[in-house]
Design a protein around this motif. Structure first.
Motif: not given
Length: 400
Positions: A250-271
């Motif tokens: 139903x729901x999975x919450x995880x963290x991704x660590x590493x240089x530039x991780x947020x900038x690479x993944x932030x555009x994957x948000x949405x439906x």
């Protein structure tokens, strides 16, 4: 009677285990064509099986190879050494100016490496480097490699960027091998260092893996750190998974660590649209639903330090049912936090100083809770803005 043999006719009897060792080393050495000339290698034998074979094996090549942890005493196998403890090897590689460090585990079926800077080269990076080399030489059957569900996000990204199909099995090199044999694929393995090359073997062998990687390194003429940079690393830590009674996740919450991780993944948000054929579907019809994805930067740990300039502290006489100190001494404390108007009173203790300390402690706790709530409200608002209601009326930002 048996004819007697003389001089050159006399044979030589080899001890069975010694002969098996020679046969094994002959086989492993034959799996590569390169002589590894020019490489300076440091190998960690983990005080295990590789201690008996690696020195002679690497001695067959023109690389300069030194060894550490190759003195097993029956109890020191894998003890702060080998592929399960890379710290000694990494430090020694940097200190000695080696091109590459090779680490085996106790039974030598796994191999991890470290580059010239001491950076870890795990099984995913070995798969990436060797698969890309095989593709360039036309040796990558099916244009695919096999890994497991524990494979790093970086390996998925590497395969997508280089046009290589990635199949993921359940954890275990046995599952990897079964899929490789089923599809006639040539390379597969696990992040932990079990790597299988079906052109030469049907199981993981650390010394075979080491030679395959070293051959690619020698051919490339690159530094090891440059060679493996094609495959990024995004360490993932599963924090929470909610599984409903009906099955599935139903729901999975995880963290991704590493240089530039947020900038690479932030555009994957949405439906995101999810299409599937359920097991209960008898006519093969495709069912469509949605999955919401929210990508947010890791929240900083909230703390709160009281600034005494923001406080007004008043004293007053304790009140209550009576007693030696009630209504006789100004031991009670009232603390007002001027920026928020929050007020805390304390008259539990006999000492004014004790009441002051307790009042300040309570005030800090309340202000901290308020700040944490504000932070959580901001996170919830950000999440809501990213995923909306999650139904199919929302704007779908990715398609299959």
């Amino acid at each position: 009677p048996m004819k007697l043999r003389t001089r050159g006719e006399i044979g030589r009897r080899h001890h069975g285990m010694r002969q098996l060792k020679r046969d094994y080393i002959d086989f492993v050495a034959s799996t590569i064509e390169s002589d590894l000339a020019g490489l300076k290698i440091l190998a960690d034998c983990a005080n295990g099986a590789a201690s008996a074979t690696a020195p002679e094996l690497f001695g067959r090549f023109k690389a300069r190879t030194d060894f550490i942890h190759r003195d097993p005493d029956g109890v020191n196998i894998n003890s702060h050494c080998g592929s399960t403890h890379l710290e000694d090897l990494a430090a020694a590689v940097v200190r000695g100016g080696y091109d590459i460090g090779v680490a085996f585990d106790g039974d030598a079926d796994r191999c991890l490496l470290v580059d010239e800077t001491g950076g870890v080269i795990d099984g995913d990076k070995v798969l990436a480097v060797c698969a890309l080399d095989m593709k360039r030489r036309g040796k990558l059957n099916g244009n695919a490699l096999v890994a497991t569900v524990m494979s790093n996000l970086g390996l998925h990204e590497f395969c997508r960027n280089n046009g290589i199909d990635l199949l993921c099995t359940d954890v275990g090199d046995r599952n990897v091998l079964e899929k490789m044999l089923e599809r006639d694929y040539r390379i597969g393995g696990e992040q932990s260092g079990h790597t299988i090359f079906t052109d030469v073997e049907t199981t993981g062998d650390g010394e075979v893996t080491a030679l395959q990687f070293l051959q690619v390194l020698a051919r490339s003429g690159e530094k090891a750190s440059s060679l493996v940079s094609c495959c990024a690393v995004y360490p993932q830590v599963l924090v929470n998974v909610e599984v409903p009674h009906s099955g599935g996740v139903k729901e999975a919450i995880f963290s991704v660590d590493g240089a530039g991780a947020y900038n690479r993944l932030k555009y994957e948000s949405g439906v995101h649209r999810v299409q599937r054929v359920p097991e209960t579907e008898t006519q093969g019809r495709i069912h469509t639903s949605t999955a919401t994805v929210a990508v947010m930067p890791q929240a900083e740990e909230v703390d709160f330090a009281l600034d005494m300039k923001d406080l007004r502290i008043d004293t007053f006489r304790s009140s209550g049912a009576g007693g030696q100190h009630i209504n006789k001494t100004s031991s009670a404390i009232r603390v007002t936090h001027l920026p928020t108007g929050m007020v805390v009173e304390c008259q539990n203790e006999r000492s004014q100083f004790q009441n002051k300390d307790k009042a300040l402690e309570i005030l800090r706790s309340r202000l901290l809770a308020q700040k944490q709530k504000q932070q959580q409200d901001a996170i919830n608002a950000s999440r809501q803005g990213q995923v909306g209601t999650g139904d199919r009326s929302e704007k779908i930002r990715t398609y299959n």
